[in-house]
Scaffold this motif. Structure first.
Motif, PDB file in Angstrom:
ATOM      1  N   ALA A 153       0.644  -1.115  -0.130  1.00  0.00           N
ATOM      2  CA  ALA A 153      -0.471   0.132  -0.012  1.00  0.00           C
ATOM      3  C   ALA A 153       0.691   1.064   0.145  1.00  0.00           C
ATOM      4  N   GLU A 154       0.482   2.156  -0.493  1.00  0.00           N
ATOM      5  CA  GLU A 154       1.189   3.496  -0.457  1.00  0.00           C
ATOM      6  C   GLU A 154       0.678   4.293   0.780  1.00  0.00           C
ATOM      7  N   PRO A 155       1.784   4.735   1.479  1.00  0.00           N
ATOM      8  CA  PRO A 155       2.339   5.497   3.005  1.00  0.00           C
ATOM      9  C   PRO A 155       0.487   6.332   3.129  1.00  0.00           C
ATOM     10  N   ARG A 156      -0.159   6.429   4.341  1.00  0.00           N
ATOM     11  CA  ARG A 156      -0.923   7.973   4.143  1.00  0.00           C
ATOM     12  C   ARG A 156      -0.086   8.713   4.828  1.00  0.00           C
ATOM     13  N   PHE A 157       0.429   9.741   5.134  1.00  0.00           N
ATOM     14  CA  PHE A 157       0.754  10.836   6.097  1.00  0.00           C
ATOM     15  C   PHE A 157      -0.265  10.857   7.364  1.00  0.00           C
ATOM     16  N   TYR A 158      -0.100  10.660   8.581  1.00  0.00           N
ATOM     17  CA  TYR A 158      -0.882  11.447  10.017  1.00  0.00           C
ATOM     18  C   TYR A 158      -0.007  12.407  10.698  1.00  0.00           C
ATOM     19  N   PHE A 159      -0.793  13.170  10.952  1.00  0.00           N
ATOM     20  CA  PHE A 159       0.243  13.409  12.345  1.00  0.00           C
ATOM     21  C   PHE A 159      -0.843  14.504  13.495  1.00  0.00           C
ATOM     22  N   GLY A 160      -0.664  14.895  13.907  1.00  0.00           N
ATOM     23  CA  GLY A 160      -1.575  16.181  15.219  1.00  0.00           C
ATOM     24  C   GLY A 160      -0.902  15.829  16.795  1.00  0.00           C
TER      25      GLY A 160
END
Length: 359
Positions: free
Chosen positions: A343-350
């Motif tokens: 899978a292509e990465p998702r960028f999570y933040f917060g």
């Protein structure tokens, strides 16, 4: 007698100072709120003015006095097809709240009307719409870029932003709003949010910078996103901003000195405002994104997906070399995550901001 004299002097000083500020606010309002050809009253309380596209605030900039509007880019970001992975259960947002109440006619642009109380919340009329101290979490790469931006909402006392913004100091509420910002000197003297200074040339009739967005994502619930891209038109030198299939407008190349051929960096992420600056206590209680840590992942943490750049090969591609950065790890976080190996990465933040580890 002395008390009366002091009172009279203080009153005179206050009235003179307030009068000067009031005149400055009046001048600012006249500059920002151009004559409307049509007005739309949104159900959320905003007033949207349909302004003649040739009389928008951008052309008050000295460098743009004789500027000829480019109505559409000469080249598209996605000129060559790419395979975009599925977004899971997220849903696109294609309009704003005000558009339920009407539309601006061809030849005009929708502009959110600035109110007197909006400017009065700023430290001064000249600083209205300008950035101050912010804290960041972001992913870094280079050149032209695009991505899908997850939309979240949380009641705040202080601003936060990343292509959609919650900014009570500018808008007076905690709604999630569409925004853009530009500067040519790292926020020192130039630039502003949206159309609150001259610079950005808007061409779309469908979106108003600064207007509210709904629906927004809820933790463990439906996820919503908007797809943004920013890219250089190689023929005109203008930097274009798009939202989904809508071309929003552009920053004229004449505004900048170092962006004639490419950008040197691209960053995806989030930021929050702090009145105390970085690494100073007490820390702001403003959350970033949904307020959850990046490790919470899908449907809990805010995210960017479908990250793309166009490099000198002119191919639209997933960026190969990415670096994560957080300026305060105990307050906010980032995580580049793959659901599966292929899978292509998702960028999570917060993150929550102030907490026991981030006093």
């Amino acid at each position: 007698m002395r008390l009366i004299l002091i009172f009279v002097i203080m009153c005179g000083f206050y009235n003179e100072t307030y009068g000067e500020v009031s005149l400055d606010i009046d001048k600012k309002l006249r500059t920002l709120n151009k004559p409307a050809l049509e007005t739309i009253k949104s159900e959320d309380g905003d007033v949207i003015d349909c302004i003649d596209i040739y009389k928008q605030h951008a052309f008050d900039h000295p460098a743009l006095r004789n500027h000829k509007i480019q109505m559409k880019p000469s080249a598209e970001f996605d000129a060559k097809t790419t395979t975009i992975p599925n977004n899971g259960s997220s849903k696109p947002i294609t309009s704003q709240i005000w558009s339920k109440s009407g539309n601006c006619p061809v030849g005009t642009i929708p502009v959110r009307r600035v109110r007197r109380e909006d400017i009065m919340r700023a430290s001064s009329p000249s600083h209205f719409g300008r950035k101050t101290h912010h804290r960041y979490s972001f992913l870094d790469n280079a050149l032209q870029h695009k991505a899908n931006f997850n939309l979240t909402a949380k009641r705040l006392r202080e601003p936060r932003s990343n292509n959609r913004s919650v900014n009570p100091s500018v808008f007076g509420d905690s709604r999630t709003r569409l925004f853009a910002y530009w500067t040519k000197d790292a926020y020192t003297k130039t630039g502003c949010i949206n159309l609150l200074c001259s610079g950005f040339v808007q061409t779309t009739t469908k979106f108003a910078l600064g207007a509210a967005i709904e629906p927004v994502s809820r933790a463990r619930g439906d996820q919503y996103y908007m797809a943004f891209s920013m890219y250089l038109d190689p023929n005109s030198g203008n930097w274009w901003l798009t939202c989904g299939n809508n071309v929003m407008g552009y920053w004229p190349g004449t505004l900048f000195s170092g962006l004639k051929h490419s950008a040197t960096a691209v960053q995806w992420g989030g930021e929050v405002y702090s009145p105390n600056g970085i690494m100073k206590k007490p820390h702001t209680r403003t959350p970033m994104g949904s307020g959850n840590w990046a490790s919470s992942l899908w449907s809990r943490a805010c995210f960017h997906t479908n990250l793309r750049i166009k490099d000198f090969s002119l191919q639209v591609k997933y960026p190969q070399y990415l670096g994560e950065y957080v300026d305060e790890h105990n307050c906010y976080s980032t995580k580049l995550h793959r659901d599966t190996y292929k899978a292509e990465p998702r960028f999570y933040f917060g993150g929550p901001g102030q907490n026991p580890l981030c006093p």
